[in-house]
Design a protein around this motif. Sequence first.
Motif, PDB file in Angstrom:
ATOM      1  N   THR C  10      31.398  40.214  39.290  1.00 47.19           N
ATOM      2  CA  THR C  10      31.371  40.797  37.957  1.00 47.19           C
ATOM      3  C   THR C  10      30.579  39.891  37.013  1.00 47.19           C
ATOM      4  O   THR C  10      30.846  38.695  36.941  1.00 47.19           O
ATOM      5  CB  THR C  10      32.795  40.967  37.389  1.00 47.19           C
ATOM      6  N   ALA C  13      31.273  38.937  30.455  1.00 54.60           N
ATOM      7  CA  ALA C  13      31.280  39.928  29.371  1.00 54.60           C
ATOM      8  C   ALA C  13      30.133  39.629  28.414  1.00 54.60           C
ATOM      9  O   ALA C  13      29.414  40.519  27.985  1.00 54.60           O
ATOM     10  CB  ALA C  13      32.606  39.883  28.631  1.00 54.60           C
ATOM     11  N   GLN C  37      34.028  35.177  29.870  1.00 54.05           N
ATOM     12  CA  GLN C  37      34.434  36.005  31.006  1.00 54.05           C
ATOM     13  C   GLN C  37      35.070  37.303  30.528  1.00 54.05           C
ATOM     14  O   GLN C  37      35.572  37.386  29.407  1.00 54.05           O
ATOM     15  CB  GLN C  37      35.420  35.232  31.899  1.00 54.05           C
ATOM     16  N   GLN C  38      35.068  38.293  31.408  1.00 57.13           N
ATOM     17  CA  GLN C  38      35.720  39.575  31.122  1.00 57.13           C
ATOM     18  C   GLN C  38      37.178  39.339  30.755  1.00 57.13           C
ATOM     19  O   GLN C  38      37.876  38.620  31.466  1.00 57.13           O
ATOM     20  CB  GLN C  38      35.673  40.482  32.359  1.00 57.13           C
ATOM     21  N   ASP C  73      27.980  42.421  29.621  1.00 52.85           N
ATOM     22  CA  ASP C  73      28.221  43.004  30.950  1.00 52.85           C
ATOM     23  C   ASP C  73      26.952  42.970  31.799  1.00 52.85           C
ATOM     24  O   ASP C  73      26.650  43.910  32.535  1.00 52.85           O
ATOM     25  CB  ASP C  73      28.705  44.454  30.825  1.00 52.85           C
ATOM     26  N   ARG C  87      29.068  48.967  23.820  1.00 56.52           N
ATOM     27  CA  ARG C  87      30.175  48.181  24.391  1.00 56.52           C
ATOM     28  C   ARG C  87      30.848  47.308  23.341  1.00 56.52           C
ATOM     29  O   ARG C  87      31.819  46.628  23.641  1.00 56.52           O
ATOM     30  CB  ARG C  87      29.640  47.298  25.514  1.00 56.52           C
ATOM     31  N   SER C 162      34.410  47.429  24.946  1.00 62.31           N
ATOM     32  CA  SER C 162      34.962  46.469  25.897  1.00 62.31           C
ATOM     33  C   SER C 162      34.925  45.053  25.323  1.00 62.31           C
ATOM     34  O   SER C 162      35.608  44.166  25.801  1.00 62.31           O
ATOM     35  CB  SER C 162      34.201  46.525  27.222  1.00 62.31           C
ATOM     36  N   VAL C 163      34.096  44.860  24.290  1.00 65.04           N
ATOM     37  CA  VAL C 163      34.054  43.563  23.617  1.00 65.04           C
ATOM     38  C   VAL C 163      34.337  43.781  22.140  1.00 65.04           C
ATOM     39  O   VAL C 163      33.766  44.660  21.518  1.00 65.04           O
ATOM     40  CB  VAL C 163      32.666  42.900  23.756  1.00 65.04           C
ATOM     41  N   ARG C 191      40.947  47.798  32.082  1.00 63.05           N
ATOM     42  CA  ARG C 191      40.557  46.397  32.021  1.00 63.05           C
ATOM     43  C   ARG C 191      40.781  45.819  30.626  1.00 63.05           C
ATOM     44  O   ARG C 191      40.695  46.523  29.619  1.00 63.05           O
ATOM     45  CB  ARG C 191      39.131  46.214  32.506  1.00 63.05           C
ATOM     46  N   ARG C 193      40.388  43.886  27.192  1.00 59.44           N
ATOM     47  CA  ARG C 193      39.252  43.764  26.297  1.00 59.44           C
ATOM     48  C   ARG C 193      38.867  42.294  26.097  1.00 59.44           C
ATOM     49  O   ARG C 193      39.730  41.423  26.034  1.00 59.44           O
ATOM     50  CB  ARG C 193      39.613  44.361  24.939  1.00 59.44           C
ATOM     51  N   THR C 194      37.584  42.066  26.006  1.00 57.99           N
ATOM     52  CA  THR C 194      37.111  40.722  25.692  1.00 57.99           C
ATOM     53  C   THR C 194      37.085  40.573  24.178  1.00 57.99           C
ATOM     54  O   THR C 194      36.675  41.506  23.480  1.00 57.99           O
ATOM     55  CB  THR C 194      35.682  40.532  26.238  1.00 57.99           C
TER      56      THR C 194
END
Lengths: 223, 219, 246
Positions: C10, C13, C37-38, C73, C87, C162-163, C191, C193-194
């Motif tokens: 992966t 992030a 990191q994620q 990502d 994102r 996601s971020v 997943r 969240r960052t």
Amino acid sequence: MTFWNKVIAITWKDWLSEMRTREVVSSVLVFTLLVILIFTLAFGADRELMTTVAPGILWATFAFAGVLSFSRSFVPEKEHGCLEGLMAAPISREVIYAGKGLSSLLFMLIVEAIALPAFAFFSNVPVLSPQIILVTFVTTVGFVAVGTLFSALSANTRAREMVLPVLFLPIVIPILISAIKVSELALTGEPWSNLFTWFQIIGAFDLVFLAVSYLVFDFVIVE
Amino acid sequence: MKRNLLLALGFVSVVITLYLIFVWVPTITEMGIVERIFYLMVPMGWLALLAFVVTFAGSVLFLVKKQDRWDFLARSSAEIGIVFTTVTLFIGAIWAKPIWGVWWTWEARLTATMILWFIYLSYFVVRSFATDEHRGAVFAAVVAIVGLVDVPIIALSTTLWRGMHPPALVFKGDIAPEMLLVMLTSVGTFTILYVFLLMLRVSVRRDEAEVQRLKELDR
Amino acid sequence: MTAKQGPPSTPPAIRTEGLTKVFGSRMALRGINLEVQQGQSLVIFGPNGAGKTTLIKILATITNPSSGTFSVDGLDVKNHPEDVRRRIGIVTHQTFLYGNLTAYENLEFYSRMFDVPGRKERIHELAEQLGMTYRLHDRVATLSRGMQQRFSIARALLHKPSVMLLDEPETGLDQEALAILWKALPGENERKRTIILATHNLERGLELGDRLVILDRGKIVYDGLREVMDLRNLEEVYRNATGANN
């Protein structure tokens, strides 16, 4: 297609906001009508003189109305950092230019649609001819092409109201001259074919500046 | 070194040009002595345009490459350009007085020069009203690009607007060969002067930036 | 950097490479290399003018870096600017809301900009989550600052980023709104969240972060994991890292 969807979303957002406050249209319209009133008052007694000066008055008025309206265009975007919100959205910067330009065009056309008959009414000059209506439309497109770019630019300076006219007016002089000329010729009853050259100049200006502004808009809004 | 060579060359050509204008060339047209002002007006007008083209080129390179030196070039050229444009306008007025009896007339080329002057002015206005130096440079570059694109449209519309006045002497083709020679010499001389001033201004600007950078490092 | 390395499959992030930002002759950022990191919560501390806001703005693509680049990502911002923006969600002390529109109209507008599917349901879902359904159709200008901030959080969450970028969110947020924000932060997808939070509030940052970074005069001067740190510890590290000017 998503390009135009988002452009229209921006214009729709401006329209909704304008419908609620009528900030831009009403203030620009009142200003425009007052300028028309003052000029027709000054020259109106003399029919012949009025016909001679009418094109100049009309276009000076619309140019100033443009300055006033463009100086407001990016104000709501700066107020709560909204422009940054737009810039963080997954749209290209050009969408912002097109969306804001379309709103400005809409507002300007509304003002002109009221101001032009008012001018005809007060001055007794038949400015409601198809030639003059067409030239008003194409010239306004040119105003908006340049005005939206400079509106965004001047919104990021320390003296928005001062910077915008200094930038805007010299650049639009060619279409201002052309629009005055078309109006003059139309009022003296010249056929369409004699107006063609001037329409060509305005058309070329519109295309060139839509393209150039579109290309450089990114530099104007990104820090 | 190169600059000093240019300075020497410029000095020699100024002397030659002065000799040509005031001693060698006879008065040719029916305008009389006034015609000699052309030998100044033509190179000034030419440099007003040339300087703007250089400003435009510098601005495009600055926006594309994001290197400050292109902004130094554009800005320095604009500074010299607005001086030449101002001089052109003054000479135009001085020339218009004996020929047309007025200081100012909306003749096509004078009008276009006037508009160019205002575009130059707006180039400096955005710079001084920008919130920081870098933004000012970017905004000014945008103004230069928009302005240069406008120049042909301005020229076209003002020419058509004033009707077809006699075109510039040079383009009519019946200019006296002596006049043409002096005119071209003068254009050459002033172009040397322009390049010299430009190099000087750019190097000063570079030094200023270096001083700023060192000051910043110190902090 | 000292951060834990995730599994190599992966992409991180966020990964920045040599980000710098110059304002005229002032260097706001002097080469930032970060790998987040994620699912990691990264807290950036630093005094005023350290470059926190500039860094957040660059990551949100509101400002262009003078040099360097970053990816989200594994997507490079220069080649995929729109995928990167999709994102990312951002909350700052400014709301990004139009005062003349209602909260609903604002959220509707932004969900169009972000191509949010099922706009209406999503807006109502978030309004409920934030306890603001009853003010949804009021003009934003008529709302209190705290309420505006809550809708601003909704705005940032609309597209399920996601971020999440947070720039000093505690200025302008009341305690309750802050609690809501913290609750919404971990994420709604499977997943985690960052999160990147810029703040000068050491206590708050310590609560939230699992990795702490100190920024001073445009440089990263400290980078470490939360585990080994308590507040007293952090204060000392912070003083040492930023020098005498705090």
